[in-house]
Design an enzyme around this catalytic site. Structure first.
Site, PDB file in Angstrom:
ATOM      1  N   VAL A 169      45.511  46.213  49.867  1.00 36.01           N
ATOM      2  CA  VAL A 169      46.623  47.132  50.116  1.00 36.01           C
ATOM      3  C   VAL A 169      46.908  47.971  48.862  1.00 36.01           C
ATOM      4  O   VAL A 169      47.113  49.185  48.950  1.00 36.01           O
ATOM      5  CB  VAL A 169      47.894  46.386  50.578  1.00 36.01           C
ATOM      6  CG1 VAL A 169      49.060  47.347  50.758  1.00 36.01           C
ATOM      7  CG2 VAL A 169      47.627  45.635  51.885  1.00 36.01           C
ATOM      8  N   CYS A 170      46.872  47.332  47.700  1.00 33.63           N
ATOM      9  CA  CYS A 170      47.122  48.066  46.451  1.00 33.63           C
ATOM     10  C   CYS A 170      46.043  49.116  46.224  1.00 33.63           C
ATOM     11  O   CYS A 170      46.351  50.246  45.806  1.00 33.63           O
ATOM     12  CB  CYS A 170      47.172  47.109  45.266  1.00 33.63           C
ATOM     13  SG  CYS A 170      48.543  45.944  45.338  1.00 33.63           S
ATOM     14  N   GLY A 171      44.809  48.767  46.483  1.00 29.12           N
ATOM     15  CA  GLY A 171      43.727  49.735  46.322  1.00 29.12           C
ATOM     16  C   GLY A 171      43.912  50.932  47.241  1.00 29.12           C
ATOM     17  O   GLY A 171      43.769  52.084  46.820  1.00 29.12           O
ATOM     18  N   MET A 198      47.010  53.064  45.896  1.00 35.73           N
ATOM     19  CA  MET A 198      46.733  53.872  44.704  1.00 35.73           C
ATOM     20  C   MET A 198      45.733  54.995  45.024  1.00 35.73           C
ATOM     21  O   MET A 198      45.857  56.107  44.507  1.00 35.73           O
ATOM     22  CB  MET A 198      46.213  52.992  43.568  1.00 35.73           C
ATOM     23  CG  MET A 198      47.242  51.988  43.034  1.00 35.73           C
ATOM     24  SD  MET A 198      48.753  52.746  42.390  1.00 35.73           S
ATOM     25  CE  MET A 198      49.951  52.184  43.600  1.00 35.73           C
TER      26      MET A 198
END
Length: 176
Positions: free
Chosen positions: A60-62, A65
């Protein structure tokens, strides 16, 4: 894991909520690369987006960002600077930014771990990571909008863009 615990108790939320709109953004100095530091006040004079996120290599973070990287042009239309912040170290950030071809600073809230996230009310003590939290700051360093997304949900960019548009409109109304 013991059987007497509740699944919900395995994961925490930050002890206090995210700093609300109208609050002066706490000053910080964090590593932006393994050999460089960035201080929040150095960027004062333009709108800022602080995107706290749990971990560099999580799916999810990838995605989050990478989305923000694709949105940089739209953020720059508001003269806004984007900063990603997590508790990962500067070397981890460097590898992640290279892999994802990110063109904005990732700041390492590494040591003391999560100190800046704590100042902003978005550190998850039991998990040792930041909340997935967004802050829009005005050119004077005042938080104009903040949002905490569930950890597993990409908050997208609509809230950021709406807050930047509102800031632009308020500035235009003051100057006319």
């Amino acid at each position: 894991m013991t059987g007497d615990g509740n699944y919900k108790d395995m994961y925490s939320k930050s002890r206090r909520g995210a700093l609300p709109a109208g609050t002066k953004a706490p000053e910080f100095t964090l590593r932006s690369t393994p050999d460089q530091w960035l201080t929040l006040s150095e960027l004062q004079g333009r709108p800022l987006i602080l995107a706290f996120y749990p971990a560099d290599w999580s799916p999810v973070c990838g995605d989050q960002m990478t989305l923000y990287n694709e949105m940089l042009g739209e953020f720059q239309e508001f003269n806004a600077e984007l900063l990603g912040i997590s508790v990962d170290g500067a070397w981890c950030h460097a590898a992640f930014a290279h892999d994802r071809k990110l063109h904005f600073p990732l700041l390492a809230d590494f040591e003391p771990k999560g100190a800046v996230a704590r100042d902003y009310g978005v550190y998850r003590d039991k998990d040792g990571v930041c909340e997935r939290a967004l802050f829009d700051l005005d050119p004077e360093g005042i938080i104009r909008w903040s949002y905490v997304s569930p950890l597993g949900v990409n908050p997208g960019a609509n809230g950021i863009l709406t807050a930047l548009e509102q800031l632009k409109n308020e500035k235009a109304a003051v100057t006319t």
